[in-house]
Design an enzyme around this catalytic site. Sequence first.
Site, PDB file in Angstrom:
ATOM      1  N   HIS A 277       0.867  -1.187   0.000  1.00 33.89           N
ATOM      2  CA  HIS A 277       0.000   0.000   0.000  1.00 33.89           C
ATOM      3  C   HIS A 277       0.900   1.232   0.000  1.00 33.89           C
ATOM      4  CE1 HIS A 277      -3.621  -2.398   1.087  1.00 33.89           C
ATOM      5  NE2 HIS A 277      -2.720  -3.169   1.676  1.00 33.89           N
TER       6      HIS A 277
ATOM      7  N   LYS B 294      -7.964  -6.868  -6.968  1.00 31.53           N
ATOM      8  CA  LYS B 294      -7.984  -7.207  -5.550  1.00 31.53           C
ATOM      9  C   LYS B 294      -9.410  -7.296  -5.040  1.00 31.53           C
ATOM     10  CE  LYS B 294      -6.283  -7.761  -1.383  1.00 31.53           C
ATOM     11  NZ  LYS B 294      -5.759  -6.689  -0.557  1.00 31.53           N
TER      12      LYS B 294
ATOM     13  N   HIS C  50      -8.246 -10.924  -0.413  1.00 28.35           N
ATOM     14  CA  HIS C  50      -8.190 -10.702   1.031  1.00 28.35           C
ATOM     15  C   HIS C  50      -9.116 -11.780   1.597  1.00 28.35           C
ATOM     16  CE1 HIS C  50      -7.665  -8.021   4.642  1.00 28.35           C
ATOM     17  NE2 HIS C  50      -8.550  -8.920   5.046  1.00 28.35           N
TER      18      HIS C  50
ATOM     19  N   HIS D 146      -1.533 -12.320   2.171  1.00 27.53           N
ATOM     20  CA  HIS D 146      -1.156 -12.286   3.598  1.00 27.53           C
ATOM     21  C   HIS D 146      -1.793 -13.419   4.405  1.00 27.53           C
ATOM     22  CE1 HIS D 146      -4.894 -10.046   3.387  1.00 27.53           C
ATOM     23  NE2 HIS D 146      -4.314  -8.918   3.053  1.00 27.53           N
TER      24      HIS D 146
ATOM     25  N   HIS E 193      -0.256   4.326   8.274  1.00 30.50           N
ATOM     26  CA  HIS E 193      -1.358   5.167   8.762  1.00 30.50           C
ATOM     27  C   HIS E 193      -0.761   6.214   9.696  1.00 30.50           C
ATOM     28  CE1 HIS E 193      -4.874   2.774   7.520  1.00 30.50           C
ATOM     29  NE2 HIS E 193      -4.131   1.715   7.748  1.00 30.50           N
TER      30      HIS E 193
END
Length: 367
Positions: free
Chosen positions: A23, A105, A149, A191, A269
């Site tokens: 990201h 995605k 995901h 992941h 973040h």
Amino acid sequence: MSASLSETGSRLSIRMPFDMHHHVRGGETLKIVGEMLAQRFAGAIIMPNTQPPITTAAMVEAYRAEVIAATGPSFQPLMTLYLTDTLDPAQVRLARTHHGLAGIKYYPRGLTTNSDSGVANPASLWTAGSTPFEVLRTLADLDAVLLLHAADGFAADGSELDPYDQETHFVRETLPRIVEAHPALKISVEHLSTKEGAAFMSANQSAHLGCSLTAQHLLLDRRDVHRGGFRPHMSWWPIIQREEDKLALRDLAASGSPFVWLGSDSAPHPIGKKETDCCAGGVMMVHAGIELYAEAFDLMGALDRFEAFAALNGPRFYGVAPSDRTIDLVREDWVVRQTFHITSDEPRMDEIRPFRLGEKVAWKLAA
Ligand code: DOR
Ligand code: ZN
């Protein structure tokens, strides 16, 4: 050219790796990330959960140009589109043909950062006639990759799942249906975080099915996340699981399987989004984006399998040539000292805290 490990095992030279899940964000954050990313990686899969999400070929092209401006021209951004209930197959075709699209995605709606535009009902992935189903058909036709995901929020009876069971439920109930409905589609489970996931990958791995692993899921288990109190700077989606899950993921990483590769899920973040009610999932990893994996592979006694995992397996799956550049790493402790600053008027929104701030990393880039 191939990997070389010094006799003492304390210096490693590998082809320049690819990060198959990153990201990079936008604006100032992208500039900060881009430099550190290009220092370590020849290319990366660029995640599309920006605000707004990347859903057209024109957005893919604009974002690709922004990424290259931040990384420099020798870096290869492998772009993705965000699967929504209305993503247009014609845009997928256009992005694949002209704008470097590597895949699409899938985000389960509401289960991670910027996933509000995600597919509302996972069943639409295997239900002929739905828009997502048609998009996946197009994707298979174009030999591009579906990145998953792998989490479900709800069981078939509508009851809300325990967050620690979201991936296992997906692997048991959802993934087999997607694989069955789209036999020609290349699928990457992103992941991976559970032992059930690792078992599924070992049992079903093929030229059409693989997975990425993060350094955090190889290095941490939930004791680390909760030791002395909940630690928001160790909070990701998917959440860090039990020790037995970490050990199963390590076995998978160390197995040398060609269908397992590096995907850092680096996801910066600002501190204000982390140290707050409803902490955002995701942490900046790029400042030690390859070093943390070297630490994990060293811990596993698997440094001889590191280059394949980091630099060869991912690109091969995606049909991308491996890099002809190399990167050198040395086993040498260093302490993460730097936090990163961006412009904001809001308190705590102007600083990004990287993983392991104030702590040691056991490998570093050679000078
Ligand atoms: O931890 C995460 N952070 N997981 C995701 O799926 C999204 C990411 C982000 O964008 O912050
Ligand atoms: Zn991610």
